[in-house]
Design a protein around this motif. Structure first.
Motif, PDB file in Angstrom:
ATOM      1  N   ARG A   1      43.695  84.135  39.042  1.00  0.00           N
ATOM      2  CA  ARG A   1      44.533  85.349  38.839  1.00  0.00           C
ATOM      3  C   ARG A   1      43.926  86.576  39.250  1.00  0.00           C
ATOM      4  NH1 ARG A   1      43.950  82.603  33.573  1.00  0.00           N
ATOM      5  NH2 ARG A   1      46.030  81.376  33.323  1.00  0.00           N
ATOM      6  N   ILE A   2      42.568  86.863  39.153  1.00  0.00           N
ATOM      7  CA  ILE A   2      41.881  87.875  39.732  1.00  0.00           C
ATOM      8  C   ILE A   2      42.123  88.104  41.213  1.00  0.00           C
ATOM      9  CG2 ILE A   2      39.527  88.893  40.355  1.00  0.00           C
ATOM     10  CD1 ILE A   2      38.551  87.434  37.344  1.00  0.00           C
ATOM     11  N   LEU A   3      41.914  87.074  41.979  1.00  0.00           N
ATOM     12  CA  LEU A   3      42.008  87.158  43.323  1.00  0.00           C
ATOM     13  C   LEU A   3      43.645  87.535  43.894  1.00  0.00           C
ATOM     14  CD1 LEU A   3      40.117  84.319  44.874  1.00  0.00           C
ATOM     15  CD2 LEU A   3      39.245  86.723  44.696  1.00  0.00           C
ATOM     16  N   ARG A   4      44.317  87.185  42.968  1.00  0.00           N
ATOM     17  CA  ARG A   4      45.768  87.535  43.226  1.00  0.00           C
ATOM     18  C   ARG A   4      46.229  88.607  42.715  1.00  0.00           C
ATOM     19  NH1 ARG A   4      49.331  84.311  40.982  1.00  0.00           N
ATOM     20  NH2 ARG A   4      47.582  83.061  39.702  1.00  0.00           N
ATOM     21  N   GLY A   5      45.354  89.196  42.051  1.00  0.00           N
ATOM     22  CA  GLY A   5      45.610  90.492  40.931  1.00  0.00           C
ATOM     23  C   GLY A   5      46.702  90.237  39.922  1.00  0.00           C
ATOM     24  N   LYS A   6      46.737  89.168  39.557  1.00  0.00           N
ATOM     25  CA  LYS A   6      47.669  89.023  38.256  1.00  0.00           C
ATOM     26  C   LYS A   6      47.222  88.864  36.902  1.00  0.00           C
ATOM     27  CE  LYS A   6      51.342  88.263  41.111  1.00  0.00           C
ATOM     28  NZ  LYS A   6      52.515  89.067  40.874  1.00  0.00           N
TER      29      LYS A   6
ATOM     30  N   LEU B   1      29.554  76.820  37.676  1.00  0.00           N
ATOM     31  CA  LEU B   1      30.257  76.923  38.938  1.00  0.00           C
ATOM     32  C   LEU B   1      29.701  78.289  39.671  1.00  0.00           C
ATOM     33  CD1 LEU B   1      33.909  75.655  38.670  1.00  0.00           C
ATOM     34  CD2 LEU B   1      32.064  74.381  39.610  1.00  0.00           C
ATOM     35  N   GLY B   2      29.125  78.876  38.666  1.00  0.00           N
ATOM     36  CA  GLY B   2      28.547  80.407  39.108  1.00  0.00           C
ATOM     37  C   GLY B   2      29.983  81.416  39.122  1.00  0.00           C
ATOM     38  N   LEU B   3      30.685  81.256  37.887  1.00  0.00           N
ATOM     39  CA  LEU B   3      31.961  82.065  37.978  1.00  0.00           C
ATOM     40  C   LEU B   3      31.928  83.005  36.631  1.00  0.00           C
ATOM     41  CD1 LEU B   3      34.870  79.379  38.760  1.00  0.00           C
ATOM     42  CD2 LEU B   3      33.985  81.229  40.151  1.00  0.00           C
ATOM     43  N   GLY B   4      31.104  82.587  35.578  1.00  0.00           N
ATOM     44  CA  GLY B   4      31.188  83.479  34.442  1.00  0.00           C
ATOM     45  C   GLY B   4      30.577  84.787  34.428  1.00  0.00           C
ATOM     46  N   LEU B   5      29.679  85.075  35.315  1.00  0.00           N
ATOM     47  CA  LEU B   5      29.302  86.488  35.356  1.00  0.00           C
ATOM     48  C   LEU B   5      30.288  87.338  36.148  1.00  0.00           C
ATOM     49  CD1 LEU B   5      25.403  86.290  35.561  1.00  0.00           C
ATOM     50  CD2 LEU B   5      26.749  86.994  33.582  1.00  0.00           C
ATOM     51  N   ALA B   6      30.906  86.666  37.224  1.00  0.00           N
ATOM     52  CA  ALA B   6      31.737  87.450  38.064  1.00  0.00           C
ATOM     53  C   ALA B   6      33.126  87.499  37.208  1.00  0.00           C
ATOM     54  CB  ALA B   6      32.273  86.553  39.083  1.00  0.00           C
ATOM     55  N   ILE B   7      33.413  86.777  36.404  1.00  0.00           N
ATOM     56  CA  ILE B   7      34.607  87.071  35.622  1.00  0.00           C
ATOM     57  C   ILE B   7      34.343  88.387  34.726  1.00  0.00           C
ATOM     58  CG2 ILE B   7      36.094  86.076  33.460  1.00  0.00           C
ATOM     59  CD1 ILE B   7      35.899  83.357  35.217  1.00  0.00           C
ATOM     60  N   VAL B   8      33.097  88.206  33.981  1.00  0.00           N
ATOM     61  CA  VAL B   8      32.708  89.219  33.128  1.00  0.00           C
ATOM     62  C   VAL B   8      32.794  90.780  33.880  1.00  0.00           C
ATOM     63  CG1 VAL B   8      30.686  90.419  32.049  1.00  0.00           C
ATOM     64  CG2 VAL B   8      31.033  88.004  31.746  1.00  0.00           C
ATOM     65  N   HIS B   9      32.233  90.672  35.096  1.00  0.00           N
ATOM     66  CA  HIS B   9      32.165  92.029  35.789  1.00  0.00           C
ATOM     67  C   HIS B   9      33.883  92.440  35.895  1.00  0.00           C
ATOM     68  CE1 HIS B   9      32.187  94.280  39.870  1.00  0.00           C
ATOM     69  NE2 HIS B   9      30.764  94.775  39.030  1.00  0.00           N
ATOM     70  N   HIS B  10      34.690  91.474  36.457  1.00  0.00           N
ATOM     71  CA  HIS B  10      36.077  91.973  36.553  1.00  0.00           C
ATOM     72  C   HIS B  10      36.748  92.301  35.150  1.00  0.00           C
ATOM     73  CE1 HIS B  10      39.748  92.174  38.936  1.00  0.00           C
ATOM     74  NE2 HIS B  10      40.426  91.748  37.764  1.00  0.00           N
ATOM     75  N   LEU B  11      36.609  91.750  34.256  1.00  0.00           N
ATOM     76  CA  LEU B  11      36.962  92.118  32.996  1.00  0.00           C
ATOM     77  C   LEU B  11      36.585  93.476  32.378  1.00  0.00           C
ATOM     78  CD1 LEU B  11      37.057  88.381  30.863  1.00  0.00           C
ATOM     79  CD2 LEU B  11      38.967  89.871  31.957  1.00  0.00           C
TER      80      LEU B  11
END
Length: 357
Positions: A43-48, A167-177
């Protein structure tokens, strides 16, 4: 899967059975988390990825995240220390997503903190911003990796012998949120073996408004005591083409004293309404031959005494914000995403029937 196969093939004593079920649930939750992270990144990569914004008292999502992770901390004898400054002003944000931010930071801290370590969660004020800090006594962060810590699929240890999963995604999602909330997140560490501190800064809301009731963001905890919610006297029509989902939901609803008729196809459910007026419709969306939207359109054309105005819940794997809005526009009163949170489903049923009466 190994424990599930054993449970299907033989009987065990209650202690072993409980341990097997806890293992199955724990790993199912991990799988759900991984899939959820992948969907969020998509969703983040698609801006959704969108937010449902309202005034939020940050104490609620922080406490809910801590309660969710308490057992994980206790299993490693990690001491959780919470410091909340009184009268921190509210922020504008999405309560569920803010809880996800704190949960991810806390989960990360527990993962990399050794047994009998300490984690401090702090909420206070810095200028015109609320500050959330998660500080641990864990393995720390290599200074060379620190600039990349919020990138997707980046892990300090990506070798085949690494000791931590994910998968190394949690902190990236935190940053975007956090950025979606107009805030910033940063990481500090004196070095490897010296712990780390993650700091989230969120702007205060401009208007000092308050919601009538605080959001209940607490997640359903693992192996909780059975719910006491009672659906006595309620007639429920359940439609789902997947047998496992249909059987589980039928069992759950009957355990709470509801009368249930379940169907694998929309056409059969529609026929049942004329003979068995229901108090609630629970319908999947994506089904062969006829989907849930089409079923509800047909039902809404029926007279009231044949179920034409029955409250309807869309229970579906189509979980995007646009899917939720589409379901509401189609005439469903509520949209719940799979995998279903049983307490949330039961509460939704009671809420809709009370409003109907």
């Amino acid at each position: 899967m190994g424990w599930a196969k054993l449970l299907c093939s033989r009987q065990f004593d209650p202690e072993t059975t409980t341990r097997a079920l806890q293992t199955i649930e724990r790993n199912a939750r991990l799988q759900t988390q991984l899939i959820g992270d992948l969907l969020d990144v998509s969703r983040i990569l698609r801006g959704k990825l969108s937010l449902e914004v309202l005034p939020v008292n940050l104490v609620s999502p922080i406490e809910a995240a801590i309660e969710t992770m308490r057992l994980a901390a206790e299993s490693k004898s990690i001491h959780l220390e919470t410091t909340i400054e009184p009268n921190v002003r509210w922020v504008m944000g999405d309560p569920g997503r803010l809880q996800q931010v704190v949960w991810n930071l806390l989960s990360n801290a527990i993962k990399f903190t050794p047994e009998e370590g300490r984690i401090e969660i702090r909420l206070d004020t810095v200028g015109n911003q609320a500050r959330i800090q998660v500080k641990d006594t864990g393995k720390g962060i290599n200074p060379e990796f620190l600039p990349y810590i919020f990138e997707y699929f980046r892990q300090a240890d990506s070798s085949m012998t690494r000791t931590q999963g994910g998968l190394g995604l949690g902190l990236a999602i935190v940053h975007h949120l956090v950025e979606l909330h107009g805030g910033t997140v940063s990481a500090e560490s004196p070095g490897e073996g010296q712990g780390a501190t993650f700091t989230v800064l969120l702007p205060f809301q401009k208007r000092d408004s308050r919601p009538d009731e605080p959001e209940d963001t607490e997640a359903e905890s693992s192996c909780t005591a059975p719910s006491t919610l009672d659906l006595q006297g309620l007639r429920i029509v359940l439609v789902d083409d997947e047998l496992d989902t249909r059987e589980f939901l039928s069992f759950l609803l009957r355990q709470h004293n509801a009368e249930v008729q379940s169907f694998e196809a929309a056409d059969s459910a529609f026929t049942a309404f004329a003979e068995w007026p229901a108090d609630i419709l629970i319908s999947d969306i994506g089904m062969p031959q006829e989907d849930g939207y089409s079923l509800l359109r047909r039902i809404r054309k029926l007279p009231t005494d044949q179920g034409g105005t029955v409250p309807a819940i869309a229970l579906t794997a189509y979980a995007r914000e646009e899917d939720r809005q589409k379901a509401l526009d189609a005439g469903f009163q509520s949209h719940l995403a799979k995998p279903v949170n049983s307490t949330e489903l039961l509460n939704t049923i009671l809420h809709l029937t009370r409003n109907q009466s």
